[in-house]
Enzyme design. Structure first.
Site, short mmCIF file in Angstrom:
data_model
loop_
_atom_site.label_atom_id
_atom_site.label_comp_id
_atom_site.label_asym_id
_atom_site.label_seq_id
_atom_site.Cartn_x
_atom_site.Cartn_y
_atom_site.Cartn_z
N GLU A 80 0.82 -1.05 -0.02
CA GLU A 80 -0.11 -0.08 0.23
C GLU A 80 1.01 0.69 0.63
O GLU A 80 0.40 1.97 0.14
CB GLU A 80 -0.58 -0.25 1.59
CG GLU A 80 -2.04 -0.72 0.79
CD GLU A 80 -2.71 -0.74 0.17
OE1 GLU A 80 -2.89 0.01 -1.13
OE2 GLU A 80 -4.31 -1.32 0.59
N HIS A 98 -3.22 2.28 8.68
CA HIS A 98 -4.47 2.55 7.85
C HIS A 98 -4.58 1.12 7.94
O HIS A 98 -3.64 0.57 8.45
CB HIS A 98 -3.82 2.27 6.40
CG HIS A 98 -4.15 0.78 5.17
ND1 HIS A 98 -5.86 0.86 5.28
CD2 HIS A 98 -3.64 -0.15 4.50
CE1 HIS A 98 -6.18 0.56 4.23
NE2 HIS A 98 -5.16 -0.75 3.87
N HIS A 100 -7.88 -2.37 8.91
CA HIS A 100 -8.57 -3.11 8.13
C HIS A 100 -9.61 -3.92 9.29
O HIS A 100 -10.95 -4.59 9.59
CB HIS A 100 -8.67 -4.56 7.17
CG HIS A 100 -7.66 -4.43 6.21
ND1 HIS A 100 -6.84 -5.26 5.82
CD2 HIS A 100 -7.51 -3.52 5.12
CE1 HIS A 100 -6.44 -5.19 4.54
NE2 HIS A 100 -6.93 -4.24 4.09
N TYR A 119 -20.86 13.93 17.10
CA TYR A 119 -20.25 14.94 16.70
C TYR A 119 -18.46 14.59 16.71
O TYR A 119 -17.82 15.18 15.52
CB TYR A 119 -20.06 16.05 17.41
CG TYR A 119 -19.80 15.54 18.90
CD1 TYR A 119 -18.25 15.59 19.01
CD2 TYR A 119 -20.52 15.64 19.69
CE1 TYR A 119 -18.16 15.58 20.51
CE2 TYR A 119 -20.16 15.75 21.17
CZ TYR A 119 -18.88 15.61 21.42
OH TYR A 119 -18.52 15.24 22.96
N HIS A 160 -13.03 -2.24 1.90
CA HIS A 160 -11.70 -2.53 2.58
C HIS A 160 -10.83 -2.15 3.01
O HIS A 160 -10.69 -2.73 4.36
CB HIS A 160 -10.93 -1.42 1.33
CG HIS A 160 -9.37 -0.93 1.47
ND1 HIS A 160 -8.69 -1.33 0.32
CD2 HIS A 160 -8.33 -2.14 2.58
CE1 HIS A 160 -7.25 -1.33 0.27
NE2 HIS A 160 -7.41 -2.03 1.86
N TYR A 215 -8.32 24.97 18.73
CA TYR A 215 -7.67 23.70 19.91
C TYR A 215 -6.90 23.27 18.41
O TYR A 215 -5.94 22.18 18.71
CB TYR A 215 -8.63 22.49 20.27
CG TYR A 215 -9.31 22.52 21.41
CD1 TYR A 215 -8.72 23.14 22.76
CD2 TYR A 215 -10.50 23.37 21.35
CE1 TYR A 215 -9.33 23.30 23.61
CE2 TYR A 215 -11.40 23.42 21.61
CZ TYR A 215 -11.24 23.64 22.86
OH TYR A 215 -11.58 24.17 24.08
#
Length: 222
Positions: A80, A98, A100, A119, A160, A215
């Site tokens: 990836e 990343h 799964h 939120y 994915h 922030y």
């Protein structure tokens, strides 16, 4: 490589490995799925392909330049890599995670955008989009991801998983965990028979986003 630079690289690699192991221990990945990276100057440190995180060692350090040419280590970078490099080329990210994650991946197969049931979506820049499916490791997937990330610091990859980034590995990981929680929340709320979850309006999310600006929250990719 100077001593100071070597120390910075080694410290960053230790943090990459620790974050990768955290994704596994907290159930966000299985086996060798998912990947983690961090940028140190012009070098991107990334988890190697096909190595379980609990077996990663200091000598397995793997690094590439911004074009993807390997400049550190001998193990092949994650498949990836195009996805990670695309984030770094188009944002001020210092780290990318990343995964799964189960709930997030399930949601990615159901909707084009994560319904705004909380939120927390504003903490990722707004409603979280789902990138169109493309095979893993491809430039097409990286391009689809960038479209979904526009103005955001996280997105889902269709059928994915998840991608988040931040100014540190901790921040990128926290956003991944928050995204997985948000997806789990929506799946839980929407599973109640005969009830439809109330969703926050764009104005309500925008109000939270404005509050977060104070922030120093990043506003997503350019």
């Amino acid at each position: 490589m100077s001593g100071e630079w070597r120390d910075s690289i080694e410290q960053a690699w230790d943090a990459v490995v620790a974050t990768a192991r955290r994704t596994a221990s907290e159930g966000l990945v299985v086996g060798t799925s998912g990947n983690v990276s961090a940028r140190v100057g012009g070098t991107v440190l990334v988890t190697p392909s096909g190595v379980p995180y609990d077996r990663l060692r200091p000598e397995d350090l793997t690094g590439v330049d911004p074009e993807g040419n390997q400049i550190l280590g001998t193990m092949a970078p994650t498949s990836e890599l195009p996805l990670h490099l695309a984030v770094y080329r188009n944002t001020d990210a210092v780290a990318v995670v990343h995964t799964h994650a189960v709930h997030a991946t399930a949601v990615s197969a159901l909707v084009a955008e994560v319904p705004s049931v909380h939120y927390a979506a504003a903490m990722l820049g707004g409603p979280v989009r789902v990138a169109a499916y493309a095979r893993y490791g491809t430039d097409e997937l990286a391009e689809n991801m960038l479209t979904a990330l526009r103005g955001r610091t996280g997105c889902l990859l269709g059928n994915h998983g998840t991608v988040t980034y931040g100014a540190s590995l901790d921040e990128a990981y926290d956003r991944t965990a928050q995204l997985e929680w948000l997806c789990r929340l929506w799946l839980t709320a929407s599973s109640v028979p005969g009830r439809t979850p109330a969703l926050l309006t764009p104005e309500q999310l925008s109000d939270v986003g404005e509050a977060l600006k104070g922030y120093g929250q990043p506003r997503g990719n350019r």
